[in-house]
Design a protein around this motif. Structure first.
Motif, mmCIF file in Angstrom:
data_model
loop_
_atom_site.group_PDB
_atom_site.id
_atom_site.type_symbol
_atom_site.label_atom_id
_atom_site.label_comp_id
_atom_site.label_asym_id
_atom_site.label_seq_id
_atom_site.Cartn_x
_atom_site.Cartn_y
_atom_site.Cartn_z
ATOM 1 N N ARG A 33 0.849 -1.191 0.000
ATOM 2 C CA ARG A 33 0.000 0.000 0.000
ATOM 3 C C ARG A 33 0.887 1.242 0.000
ATOM 4 O O ARG A 33 1.916 1.264 0.666
ATOM 5 C CB ARG A 33 -0.859 -0.007 1.250
ATOM 6 N N GLU A 64 0.554 5.741 0.008
ATOM 7 C CA GLU A 64 -0.293 6.916 0.169
ATOM 8 C C GLU A 64 0.159 7.981 -0.824
ATOM 9 O O GLU A 64 1.350 8.203 -1.002
ATOM 10 C CB GLU A 64 -0.184 7.476 1.589
ATOM 11 N N SER A 84 -5.103 6.546 -1.691
ATOM 12 C CA SER A 84 -4.147 5.441 -1.568
ATOM 13 C C SER A 84 -4.241 4.477 -2.740
ATOM 14 O O SER A 84 -5.260 4.386 -3.416
ATOM 15 C CB SER A 84 -4.389 4.676 -0.266
ATOM 16 N N ASP A 88 -3.837 0.537 -2.981
ATOM 17 C CA ASP A 88 -3.739 -0.592 -2.074
ATOM 18 C C ASP A 88 -3.406 -1.901 -2.756
ATOM 19 O O ASP A 88 -3.264 -2.911 -2.118
ATOM 20 C CB ASP A 88 -5.004 -0.731 -1.231
ATOM 21 N N GLN A 89 -3.260 -1.899 -4.059
ATOM 22 C CA GLN A 89 -2.837 -3.100 -4.781
ATOM 23 C C GLN A 89 -1.846 -2.695 -5.850
ATOM 24 O O GLN A 89 -2.175 -1.932 -6.744
ATOM 25 C CB GLN A 89 -4.026 -3.778 -5.458
#
Length: 174
Positions: A113, A115, A125, A127-128
């Protein structure tokens, strides 16, 4: 164990790449047996990571203040859901190349992850982050390996702005 890490910037408006240039090596011409091979660093030779293109979502079309996602896969396919209606045609997957000892197995690590922040402090964000690498990547007979990477960005609320962040990529011999 030799390790090489690069940081690059990812953004919605433009992506910039930060990576160290390959080190230049020269050999003394007065040496007894000249060689064009780079000098070995200890028991293992050097490994170099270059970011060819940064992951760039360019612009997202957001239709409302709800949650939404935009996915850009390593093969270039795009998917938008929720409040995100579309991803710009100029969005680009990231591309990197690794150079090192021919035939060596390597490990490539990307964060789970990251930001992204705007100038006014807003945050979104990714996240993958996924690559098109095999489960056991190996440098070819010339010591090269190229791979592409993409990810899923998550928006929440009424998000607007130019977002940027750093993504560390680590490469090491196995």
């Amino acid at each position: 164990m030799k390790t090489r890490t690069a940081l690059f910037v990812i953004g919605l408006a433009a992506a910039a790449s930060l990576s160290a240039p390959p080190s230049a090596r020269a050999q003394c011409r007065l040496c007894e047996k000249p060689s064009t091979m780079p000098a070995a660093e200890g028991a293992e030779g050097p490994i170099d990571l270059q970011i060819e293109a940064g992951l760039d979502f360019d612009r997202l079309v957001v239709v409302g203040p709800g949650d939404g996602t935009a996915t850009l896969r390593p093969d270039g396919t795009r998917q938008a859901s929720g409040s995100v209606e579309a991803i710009s045609g100029r969005a680009m997957v990231g591309q990197a190349s690794v150079r090192g000892e021919p035939g060596r197995l390597i490990r490539v690590e990307l964060p789970e992850r990251i930001e992204l922040y705007s100038l006014d402090g807003a945050r979104i964000s990714i996240d993958q982050i996924v690559t098109d690498l095999s489960s056991a990547p190996r440098l070819d007979s010339s010591g090269n390996l190229s791979f592409r990477f993409g990810g899923r960005i998550r928006l929440s609320g009424n998000t607007d702005g130019d977002f940027r962040g750093d993504v560390p990529i680590t490469v090491e011999y196995l």
